[in-house]
Design a protein around this motif. Structure first.
Motif, mmCIF file in Angstrom:
data_model
loop_
_atom_site.group_PDB
_atom_site.id
_atom_site.type_symbol
_atom_site.label_atom_id
_atom_site.label_comp_id
_atom_site.label_asym_id
_atom_site.label_seq_id
_atom_site.Cartn_x
_atom_site.Cartn_y
_atom_site.Cartn_z
ATOM 1 N N LEU A 112 11.066 1.009 -56.656
ATOM 2 C CA LEU A 112 10.389 -0.278 -56.511
ATOM 3 C C LEU A 112 11.089 -1.366 -57.318
ATOM 4 O O LEU A 112 11.215 -2.513 -56.860
ATOM 5 N N GLU A 113 11.541 -1.016 -58.506
ATOM 6 C CA GLU A 113 12.231 -1.990 -59.326
ATOM 7 C C GLU A 113 13.547 -2.434 -58.682
ATOM 8 O O GLU A 113 13.907 -3.619 -58.706
ATOM 9 N N ASN A 114 14.246 -1.481 -58.072
ATOM 10 C CA ASN A 114 15.483 -1.826 -57.364
ATOM 11 C C ASN A 114 15.196 -2.793 -56.215
ATOM 12 O O ASN A 114 15.951 -3.736 -55.976
ATOM 13 N N ARG A 115 14.104 -2.541 -55.513
ATOM 14 C CA ARG A 115 13.740 -3.438 -54.419
ATOM 15 C C ARG A 115 13.362 -4.815 -54.955
ATOM 16 O O ARG A 115 13.693 -5.846 -54.354
ATOM 17 N N SER A 170 14.990 -8.837 -54.384
ATOM 18 C CA SER A 170 14.044 -9.820 -53.817
ATOM 19 C C SER A 170 13.413 -9.313 -52.532
ATOM 20 O O SER A 170 13.108 -10.109 -51.618
ATOM 21 N N GLY A 171 13.199 -8.004 -52.469
ATOM 22 C CA GLY A 171 12.600 -7.443 -51.268
ATOM 23 C C GLY A 171 11.283 -6.731 -51.499
ATOM 24 O O GLY A 171 10.764 -6.068 -50.598
ATOM 25 N N LEU A 172 10.708 -6.882 -52.683
ATOM 26 C CA LEU A 172 9.478 -6.168 -53.008
ATOM 27 C C LEU A 172 8.304 -6.769 -52.246
ATOM 28 O O LEU A 172 8.085 -7.976 -52.250
ATOM 29 N N ARG A 173 7.540 -5.882 -51.618
ATOM 30 C CA ARG A 173 6.382 -6.316 -50.840
ATOM 31 C C ARG A 173 5.116 -6.177 -51.659
ATOM 32 O O ARG A 173 5.012 -5.314 -52.521
ATOM 33 N N ALA A 174 4.126 -7.012 -51.339
ATOM 34 C CA ALA A 174 2.842 -6.946 -52.026
ATOM 35 C C ALA A 174 1.761 -7.512 -51.122
ATOM 36 O O ALA A 174 2.026 -8.371 -50.267
ATOM 37 N N LEU A 175 0.546 -7.008 -51.274
ATOM 38 C CA LEU A 175 -0.588 -7.538 -50.527
ATOM 39 C C LEU A 175 -1.068 -8.813 -51.198
ATOM 40 O O LEU A 175 -1.239 -8.862 -52.412
#
Length: 304
Positions: free
Chosen positions: A14-17, A21-26
């Motif tokens: 998750l940290e790599n994502r 700048s590709g980390l997803r979140a609700l």
């Protein structure tokens, strides 16, 4: 307490994502925000027309849940009539409801292609199709350049050169595409694609599958879709219309022949092993389609 190896791996991934700048979140949009990414093309989600039609179906007694999968005790006359009416609206011999467009595409592509068959697809095809192809028994899966009939032709010709079974009509080729692509909003050159498939596969072993998710309710007479708009109902093997976009509800339908419907009932795992849609969910679908059937979606904004 130190993290176990799995938790550490997930956290690092998750940290790599995040760093890419590709980390997803609700998230929940603020009340004053402007939505530029909604699929609610017809604004049915907030219209009183849909709300009133839906509330009519909720009068009286009904079961809140379906009770189980459709093959066990989740089926109903209401569901069967809804399938019949939607199929008729889209000019299809039959239709089969699924809980989502993802389930419909993945179940269709995973079960229908047979061993030794081929699947070729537009390079921008939806992830649900990729999931179905991954589970498919088809021997070869290959993409062609987005909306390029030239690339489609070259791909078909290349497959024919090295696979005599295709030329003899003993192997099938499934051609997967979308009518409207969500990322750019461009429309498939469906007439030219049909002409190309007819020319290169004259033994009728070419089967076109069209995902109409972003055309439903928007393209064609009363939103029947691109296939209907072009009069190509008899040239397309199967169509997938989803309800979670312009129709503002849940679910999807695969439009196909009666034998294909029965095959999916027996072999499409997302249908077989999922709890079926409840009456309220089916009523929402019917309410939205009634607005299409009667042409009321064309004046939604004017009535508010």
């Amino acid at each position: 307490m130190p993290e176990d190896a799995l938790t550490e791996t997930m956290r690092n991934t998750l940290e790599n994502r995040r760093q890419r700048s590709g980390l997803r979140a609700l998230t929940i949009a603020g009340e004053s925000s402007v939505d530029f990414s909604s699929n609610d093309f017809l604004s049915l989600r907030s219209t009183s027309l849909l709300r009133a039609a839906y509330m009519e179906y909720l009068r009286g007694d009904f079961d809140l849940g379906s009770g189980g999968s459709r093959l066990l005790d989740g089926n109903s006359k209401f569901a069967e009539q809804l399938e019949t009416d939607i199929a008729k609206f889209h000019g299809s011999p039959a239709g089969l409801l699924f809980n989502s467009g993802f389930d419909a595409n993945s179940g269709l592509y995973a079960s229908v292609p047979q061993p030794g068959d081929f699947v070729i697809h537009d390079e921008y095809i939806h992830a649900s199709v990729h999931e179905g192809m991954r589970l498919s028994r088809a021997g070869t899966r290959v993409s062609f350049a987005h909306n390029s009939v030239t690339s489609l032709r070259a791909t078909l010709e290349a497959l024919k050169r090295v696979n005599p079974s295709i030329v003899a009509g003993k192997a099938n080729i499934f051609i997967g595409l979308e009518s409207v692509y969500s990322m750019d909003g461009d429309v498939a050159p469906l007439v030219e694609i049909v002409r190309c498939v007819d020319e290169l596969l004259p033994l009728n072993n070419g089967y076109i599958i069209v995902d109409e998710a972003h055309a439903t309710g928007v393209i064609g007479h009363r939103g029947a879709g691109l296939v209907c708009d072009l009069g190509l109902e008899n040239k397309v093997f199967a169509r997938v219309h989803t309800f979670g976009k312009s129709l503002s509800c849940n679910g999807a339908i695969v439009l196909c022949s009666e034998i294909t419907k029965q095959y999916l009932v027996n072999y499409a795992r997302p249908l077989i092993y999922s709890t079926f849609m409840s009456y309220p969910a089916l009523a929402a679908i019917r309410s939205s389609y009634e607005l299409l059937w009667t042409g009321q979606t064309e004046n939604v904004r004017a009535t508010e």
